[in-house]
Design a protein around this motif. Structure first.
Motif, PDB file in Angstrom:
ATOM      1  N   MET A   1       0.820  -1.189   0.000  1.00 45.52           N
ATOM      2  CA  MET A   1       0.000   0.000   0.000  1.00 45.52           C
ATOM      3  C   MET A   1       0.867   1.257   0.000  1.00 45.52           C
ATOM      4  O   MET A   1       0.532   2.229  -0.653  1.00 45.52           O
ATOM      5  N   GLN A   2       1.966   1.230   0.771  1.00 44.52           N
ATOM      6  CA  GLN A   2       2.877   2.372   0.810  1.00 44.52           C
ATOM      7  C   GLN A   2       3.476   2.619  -0.572  1.00 44.52           C
ATOM      8  O   GLN A   2       3.658   3.763  -0.981  1.00 44.52           O
ATOM      9  N   PHE A   3       3.772   1.540  -1.295  1.00 40.77           N
ATOM     10  CA  PHE A   3       4.318   1.671  -2.647  1.00 40.77           C
ATOM     11  C   PHE A   3       3.339   2.387  -3.561  1.00 40.77           C
ATOM     12  O   PHE A   3       3.742   3.266  -4.347  1.00 40.77           O
ATOM     13  N   LEU A   4       2.056   2.042  -3.490  1.00 46.34           N
ATOM     14  CA  LEU A   4       1.065   2.689  -4.356  1.00 46.34           C
ATOM     15  C   LEU A   4       0.915   4.161  -4.017  1.00 46.34           C
ATOM     16  O   LEU A   4       0.762   5.000  -4.912  1.00 46.34           O
TER      17      LEU A   4
END
Length: 94
Positions: A1-4
């Protein structure tokens, strides 16, 4: 989620940088009298966005600050529970 989330912000920053580069032209602003100023268009748009964003944001922060002060006066924090003194010394047994 952090990557997105990071990917979204990177794509948005690149998109805004491309738009700013394509619109990097001088705009003449008539100030007062015969005084004029030349400013780049993306900088002018950024100043206009900040001029529209900052007053409501500062008003909201001041309102939240005053409400938090009222709540802290009306409901003081509960005192921390007392920690009993240990009956035996803490450390290696001798």
């Amino acid at each position: 989620m952090q990557f997105l989330r990071t990917l979204f912000w990177v794509v948005l920053a690149v998109f805004l940088a491309i738009i700013a580069r394509n619109n990097w032209t001088d705009v003449t602003i008539n100030l007062w009298g015969s005084l004029q100023a030349d400013i780049k268009l993306p900088l002018l748009v950024g100043i206009a966005v900040l001029a529209g964003f900052l007053p409501p944001f500062l008003w909201l922060r001041a309102r939240l600050w005053s409400l938090q002060r009222r709540l802290s006066v009306a409901n003081p924090p509960a005192p921390a529970p007392a920690v009993p003194a240990p009956s035996e010394p803490i450390g290696p047994a001798q």
